[in-house]
Design an enzyme around this catalytic site. Structure first.
Site, mmCIF file in Angstrom:
data_model
loop_
_atom_site.group_PDB
_atom_site.id
_atom_site.type_symbol
_atom_site.label_atom_id
_atom_site.label_comp_id
_atom_site.label_asym_id
_atom_site.label_seq_id
_atom_site.Cartn_x
_atom_site.Cartn_y
_atom_site.Cartn_z
ATOM 1 N N THR A 69 78.263 75.847 43.882
ATOM 2 C CA THR A 69 78.387 74.653 44.710
ATOM 3 C C THR A 69 77.281 74.702 45.758
ATOM 4 O O THR A 69 76.437 75.605 45.726
ATOM 5 C CB THR A 69 79.782 74.566 45.365
ATOM 6 O OG1 THR A 69 79.909 73.305 46.038
ATOM 7 C CG2 THR A 69 80.012 75.700 46.359
ATOM 8 N N VAL B 174 79.285 67.837 41.175
ATOM 9 C CA VAL B 174 78.059 67.873 41.954
ATOM 10 C C VAL B 174 78.411 68.320 43.360
ATOM 11 O O VAL B 174 79.392 67.847 43.947
ATOM 12 C CB VAL B 174 77.377 66.489 42.002
ATOM 13 C CG1 VAL B 174 76.081 66.559 42.801
ATOM 14 C CG2 VAL B 174 77.114 65.973 40.593
ATOM 15 N N CYS B 175 77.630 69.273 43.883
ATOM 16 C CA CYS B 175 77.812 69.706 45.264
ATOM 17 C C CYS B 175 79.250 70.215 45.471
ATOM 18 O O CYS B 175 79.768 70.975 44.670
ATOM 19 C CB CYS B 175 77.454 68.559 46.199
ATOM 20 S SG CYS B 175 77.163 69.005 47.912
ATOM 21 N N THR B 176 79.910 69.783 46.540
ATOM 22 C CA THR B 176 81.251 70.276 46.856
ATOM 23 C C THR B 176 82.337 69.628 46.014
ATOM 24 O O THR B 176 83.521 69.871 46.250
ATOM 25 C CB THR B 176 81.565 70.071 48.349
ATOM 26 O OG1 THR B 176 81.352 68.695 48.689
ATOM 27 C CG2 THR B 176 80.686 70.955 49.213
#
Length: 326
Positions: free
Chosen positions: A126, A106-108
């Protein structure tokens, strides 16, 4: 029912929503399915010690990573802690993550997967803030900066924060069916599943919001009526300005011309209908203000390099096939 273990990796400066969003989806799915074993969720940090999130919350993990069994789904969240991670965490991911049945970031969190070599040769995304960094630092990764999530085989990566919920819902739909996923989405008051190929930014987010109320109202009108008369003359009338004054003011305050803004809204709406509806190409072209399928085809080819029918075939195939290596 099959038991699916979910292991969530924790570290200092993790983004709390990257953790709690997907966890709430999986926990809610188990409740909706009426089987607590549908998803067995555990959190783990390097030494089993509490971690402090980027917002200052403290999370106490269930277990140390070194003691965690290989999970069905390994979830790696993002946050400021991914920028200079503990080398032991990267080593643990490199050694242990390949044994997971499903690998999710998730995300970074994608930076941690990439740093462990787990995204080499794969398509990934990302958070938009970090897509350039991911591409520069890890050239072996095929970085796609636009989608809210990407699935490449058993590896799935998602964009910022709430897209982790979208991805988790897609996984629940795959595991337990649409009805369970829909019930969870309703409980969380979110969409069932935004298609993974949906852009991280809508047109209104990507463009600047006008300062003056009449121009903001025109922006909303365009988004709500993509099939209407969106000529400069018609829009200027809504803003109670002359066409010349309106065009100049709109570009000054939003950064794009009215015509370009309308083109983007119509294309975005057409893509959404192709993704989410069974409407035919001709019907969609009318609903989006193109008038004819040929006009819509030209718009798609100009911006996306593909015709509407091919776009629908390609992205619907990606949405239903997690094993797609594209």
């Amino acid at each position: 029912m099959t038991e699916r273990s979910v292991l969530v990796v924790l570290f200092d400066e993790v983004q709390s929503l990257d953790v709690t969003g997907p966890v709430e989806v999986f926990a809610g799915a188990a409740r909706q399915a009426g089987d607590p074993d549908a998803y067995r969720i555990r959190t783990a940090s390097l030494d089993g010690a509490p971690v402090r999130t980027s917002s200052g919350l403290t999370i106490v993990p269930d277990i140390a990573l070194t003691d965690a069994p290989d999970p069905h789904t390994l979830l790696v969240p993002g946050g400021a802690g991914t920028r200079a991670p503990d080398p032991r965490l990267v080593d643990w991911l490199r050694v242990r993550a390949p044994a997971a049945g499903r690998l999710v970031s998730v995300c970074t969190g994608a930076l941690l997967l990439a740093g462990s070599g787990l995204l080499d040769g794969r398509r990934a995304t990302t958070h938009w803030v970090a897509t350039d960094l991911l591409a520069r630092a890890y050239p072996a990764v095929d970085v796609d900066p636009d989608p809210i999530f990407v699935r490449d085989g058993h590896v799935s990566t998602s964009a910022g924060v709430t897209s982790g919920i979208d991805l988790a819902l897609a996984l629940v739909e795959e595991d337990l069916g649409r009805d369970v996923a829909l019930a969870v989405a309703r409980h969380l008051v979110v969409f069932l599943r935004r298609p993974g190929n949906q852009a991280q930014f809508s047109v209104q987010l990507a463009a600047q919001t006008a300062e003056r109320e009449p121009l903001r109202e025109v922006q909303s009108w365009i988004s709500e009526h993509p099939g209407g008369d969106l000529s400069v003359e018609s829009l200027a009338g809504r803003a109670r300005l002359s066409p010349r004054h309106f065009a100049r003011a709109f570009r000054s305050e939003t950064g794009v011309t009215p015509g370009r803004y309308v083109e983007r809204v119509r294309l975005e709406h057409a893509r959404r209908l192709l993704d989410d509806s069974a409407d035919g190409i001709e019907e969609i072209s009318r609903a989006c203000g193109y008038g004819t399928p040929e006009a819509m085809r030209r718009a798609f080819v100009k911006v996306l390099g593909t015709a509407p029918a091919e776009y629908r075939r390609r992205f619907r195939a990606r949405a239903v096939s997690p094993a797609d290596p594209s």
